[in-house]
Write an enzyme that holds these catalytic residues in place. Sequence first.
Site, PDB file in Angstrom:
ATOM      1  N   ARG A   1       0.840  -1.193   0.000  1.00 15.33           N
ATOM      2  CA  ARG A   1       0.000   0.000   0.000  1.00 15.33           C
ATOM      3  C   ARG A   1       0.881   1.253   0.000  1.00 15.33           C
ATOM      4  NH1 ARG A   1      -4.921   2.085  -1.317  1.00 15.33           N
ATOM      5  NH2 ARG A   1      -5.333   3.933  -0.018  1.00 15.33           N
TER       6      ARG A   1
ATOM      7  N   GLN B   1       7.778   5.913   9.707  1.00 15.28           N
ATOM      8  CA  GLN B   1       8.273   5.433  11.013  1.00 15.28           C
ATOM      9  C   GLN B   1       7.140   5.064  11.976  1.00 15.28           C
ATOM     10  OE1 GLN B   1      11.218   8.130  12.542  1.00 15.28           O
ATOM     11  NE2 GLN B   1      12.799   7.264  11.215  1.00 15.28           N
TER      12      GLN B   1
ATOM     13  N   GLN C   1      -6.027  -0.741  11.851  1.00 16.18           N
ATOM     14  CA  GLN C   1      -5.603   0.656  11.663  1.00 16.18           C
ATOM     15  C   GLN C   1      -4.656   0.792  10.468  1.00 16.18           C
ATOM     16  OE1 GLN C   1      -6.965   2.960  13.329  1.00 16.18           O
ATOM     17  NE2 GLN C   1      -5.748   4.744  12.762  1.00 16.18           N
TER      18      GLN C   1
ATOM     19  N   GLY D   1      -6.235   0.788   7.191  1.00 19.66           N
ATOM     20  CA  GLY D   1      -7.128   1.917   6.895  1.00 19.66           C
ATOM     21  C   GLY D   1      -8.554   1.435   6.656  1.00 19.66           C
TER      22      GLY D   1
ATOM     23  N   GLU E   1     -12.865 -19.079  29.326  1.00 16.68           N
ATOM     24  CA  GLU E   1     -11.921 -19.877  30.126  1.00 16.68           C
ATOM     25  C   GLU E   1     -11.165 -18.996  31.141  1.00 16.68           C
ATOM     26  OE1 GLU E   1     -10.068 -23.162  28.325  1.00 16.68           O
ATOM     27  OE2 GLU E   1     -11.547 -23.274  26.708  1.00 16.68           O
TER      28      GLU E   1
HETATM   29  C1  LIG Z   1     -18.369 -17.267  22.987  1.00 20.34           C
HETATM   30  C2  LIG Z   1     -18.324 -17.857  24.372  1.00 20.34           C
HETATM   31  C3  LIG Z   1     -18.130 -19.211  24.522  1.00 20.34           C
HETATM   32  C4  LIG Z   1     -18.118 -19.790  25.804  1.00 20.34           C
HETATM   33  N1  LIG Z   1     -17.995 -21.154  25.931  1.00 20.34           N
HETATM   34  C5  LIG Z   1     -18.154 -21.718  27.170  1.00 20.34           C
HETATM   35  C6  LIG Z   1     -18.198 -23.142  27.305  1.00 20.34           C
HETATM   36  O1  LIG Z   1     -18.044 -23.900  26.329  1.00 20.34           O
HETATM   37  N2  LIG Z   1     -18.428 -23.669  28.544  1.00 20.34           N
HETATM   38  C7  LIG Z   1     -18.601 -22.879  29.641  1.00 20.34           C
HETATM   39  O2  LIG Z   1     -18.805 -23.417  30.723  1.00 20.34           O
HETATM   40  N3  LIG Z   1     -18.546 -21.514  29.536  1.00 20.34           N
HETATM   41  C8  LIG Z   1     -18.342 -20.921  28.327  1.00 20.34           C
HETATM   42  N4  LIG Z   1     -18.328 -19.557  28.199  1.00 20.34           N
HETATM   43  C9  LIG Z   1     -18.516 -18.730  29.398  1.00 20.34           C
HETATM   44  C10 LIG Z   1     -17.267 -17.952  29.795  1.00 20.34           C
HETATM   45  O3  LIG Z   1     -16.302 -18.801  30.333  1.00 20.34           O
HETATM   46  C11 LIG Z   1     -17.700 -16.824  30.751  1.00 20.34           C
HETATM   47  O4  LIG Z   1     -18.432 -15.888  29.972  1.00 20.34           O
HETATM   48  C12 LIG Z   1     -16.531 -16.150  31.438  1.00 20.34           C
HETATM   49  O5  LIG Z   1     -15.914 -17.021  32.357  1.00 20.34           O
HETATM   50  C13 LIG Z   1     -16.949 -14.877  32.171  1.00 20.34           C
HETATM   51  O6  LIG Z   1     -18.068 -15.117  32.967  1.00 20.34           O
HETATM   52  P1  LIG Z   1     -19.338 -14.113  32.866  1.00 20.34           P
HETATM   53  O7  LIG Z   1     -19.672 -13.950  31.435  1.00 20.34           O
HETATM   54  O8  LIG Z   1     -20.390 -14.605  33.779  1.00 20.34           O
HETATM   55  O9  LIG Z   1     -18.791 -12.728  33.371  1.00 20.34           O
HETATM   56  P2  LIG Z   1     -18.727 -12.272  34.923  1.00 20.34           P
HETATM   57  O10 LIG Z   1     -18.129 -13.346  35.749  1.00 20.34           O
HETATM   58  O11 LIG Z   1     -20.057 -11.747  35.308  1.00 20.34           O
HETATM   59  O12 LIG Z   1     -17.687 -11.078  34.827  1.00 20.34           O
HETATM   60  C14 LIG Z   1     -18.068  -9.761  34.402  1.00 20.34           C
HETATM   61  C15 LIG Z   1     -16.844  -8.856  34.576  1.00 20.34           C
HETATM   62  O13 LIG Z   1     -16.485  -8.808  35.969  1.00 20.34           O
HETATM   63  C16 LIG Z   1     -15.114  -9.176  36.117  1.00 20.34           C
HETATM   64  N5  LIG Z   1     -14.924  -9.891  37.388  1.00 20.34           N
HETATM   65  C17 LIG Z   1     -15.659 -10.945  37.874  1.00 20.34           C
HETATM   66  N6  LIG Z   1     -15.146 -11.362  39.044  1.00 20.34           N
HETATM   67  C18 LIG Z   1     -14.064 -10.577  39.295  1.00 20.34           C
HETATM   68  C19 LIG Z   1     -13.118 -10.502  40.366  1.00 20.34           C
HETATM   69  N7  LIG Z   1     -13.167 -11.345  41.404  1.00 20.34           N
HETATM   70  N8  LIG Z   1     -12.146  -9.566  40.293  1.00 20.34           N
HETATM   71  C20 LIG Z   1     -12.099  -8.708  39.235  1.00 20.34           C
HETATM   72  N9  LIG Z   1     -12.959  -8.719  38.204  1.00 20.34           N
HETATM   73  C21 LIG Z   1     -13.929  -9.631  38.239  1.00 20.34           C
HETATM   74  C22 LIG Z   1     -14.817 -10.082  34.919  1.00 20.34           C
HETATM   75  O14 LIG Z   1     -13.438 -10.137  34.666  1.00 20.34           O
HETATM   76  C23 LIG Z   1     -15.617  -9.371  33.830  1.00 20.34           C
HETATM   77  O15 LIG Z   1     -14.866  -8.303  33.314  1.00 20.34           O
HETATM   78  C24 LIG Z   1     -18.277 -18.962  26.943  1.00 20.34           C
HETATM   79  C25 LIG Z   1     -18.434 -17.579  26.770  1.00 20.34           C
HETATM   80  C26 LIG Z   1     -18.469 -17.028  25.519  1.00 20.34           C
HETATM   81  C27 LIG Z   1     -18.673 -15.521  25.386  1.00 20.34           C
END
Ligand SMILES: Cc1cc2nc3c(=O)[nH]c(=O)nc-3n(C[C@H](O)[C@H](O)[C@H](O)COP(=O)(O)OP(=O)(O)OC[C@H]3O[C@@H](n4cnc5c(N)ncnc54)[C@H](O)[C@@H]3O)c2cc1C
Length: 386
Positions: free
Chosen positions: A269, A280, A341, A344, A368
């Site tokens: 590009r 840079q 970015q 573009g 996870e």
């Molecule tokens: C596309 C996708 C695929 C998935 N696949 C699977 C699967 O196959 N099997 C399965 O079991 N799960 C699965 N999950 C679930 C996933 O593991 C959870 O969404 C994840 O662990 C976060 O949990 P939550 O969404 O309830 O967020 P919450 O636990 O509600 O967290 C919300 C926010 O609070 C923060 N938080 C929470 N506790 C604390 C703490 N003690 N200190 C600081 N910050 C904190 C978190 O970091 C986050 O920013 C999947 C999720 C997605 C989006």
Amino acid sequence: MDFRFTDDQLSIQSIARDFAQKRIAPVAAELDAKGEFPLENIREMGQLGLMGIEVPEAYGGAGMDPISYVLAMVEIAAADAATSTIMSVNNSLFCNGILKNGTEEQKQKYVRAIASGEAIGAYALTEPQSGSDASNMHTRAVKNANGDWVINGKKSWITSGPVARYIVLFAVTTPGIGARGVSAFIIDTAREGFLAGKTEPKLGIRASATCEIEFHDYVCPKEDMLGEEGKGFAIAMGVLDAGRIGIASQAVGIARAAYEATLQWSRDRKAFGHPIGTFQMTQAKIADMKCKLDAALLLTLRAAWTKAQTDKNGGRFGTEASMAKLVASEAAMWITHQAVQIHGGMGYSKEMPLERYFRDAKITEIYEGTSEIQRLVIARAETGLR
Ligand SMILES: Cc1cc2nc3c(=O)[nH]c(=O)nc-3n(C[C@H](O)[C@H](O)[C@H](O)COP(=O)(O)OP(=O)(O)OC[C@H]3O[C@@H](n4cnc5c(N)ncnc54)[C@H](O)[C@@H]3O)c2cc1C
């Protein structure tokens, strides 16, 4: 220290790269747009040994080491993150969980089916009210008169939930005592009482299938409890340690694809009469992308190497796995951001894969264990404080 890979490791890397480039990359954008599950590719990946890389050959797997798993995952993720999500759940969460904790019968029956690609596996820990706080689960398993387990409840965000034949599930067997009251089960989704519910609409990894799953008086035979009663939460956490190496590898793969596309673009590009790679500000971004990419890969390989030692001699690799996942996922997010970015307007276009890489990278910071949870794991190990 030896940074060279073995012939076996290079061989699986080459098999995965070949399949990824010939079969996965050409359909990735279309499957992403349609949100269509890559069933045919998953079956073929099973035949190539990619669905049970660390599974011993006696149970239908490739019998390879954790470094081989990282190398193969990176190649698949570089072509399509969604396909690598399905691969990661099958390998790290399903097969690994049963290999580490299952009976001989469970390994023969369930691991063989998933490692060969005949069937798809899933892992169900998260519930609508409990993600990071996983021990606050409500799904309940109650022993009936035959000693079998009657399961009721709902899990959310289950990768491969709509297509899985077998699922490693966590449920409360003794309420009121937190994590010590959780047990693990192997679910056959063909049995009565299982329901694949609402599909989760997603930002990225759209070709992977994610849904809620429900249990309505599902009867799990007693021989399908995984590990001992009350040990389910420890099993769930141990499995996630291995899973985090898979997600770190996925992040490295996404980041590498974005980086390689950016290198090419920076040469091709032109702006103001010069390739944009001569500016840079672009060069600084490219240097930082390369450093973050290699740091992520090296931490991921170290975690895999540590896991290989613990597979032989016992010990732990959870902190190394958390460090790899944290650094690799944040590197993937940063690198894909810079890649958009540097491209573009074309970075924002669906005519190129950069916007897909950017959307796909985000999940690696969430599932996870979020980045915040990885930081807790690492800091607790370092300080010894909780
Ligand atoms: C596309 C996708 C695929 C998935 N696949 C699977 C699967 O196959 N099997 C399965 O079991 N799960 C699965 N999950 C679930 C996933 O593991 C959870 O969404 C994840 O662990 C976060 O949990 P939550 O969404 O309830 O967020 P919450 O636990 O509600 O967290 C919300 C926010 O609070 C923060 N938080 C929470 N506790 C604390 C703490 N003690 N200190 C600081 N910050 C904190 C978190 O970091 C986050 O920013 C999947 C999720 C997605 C989006």
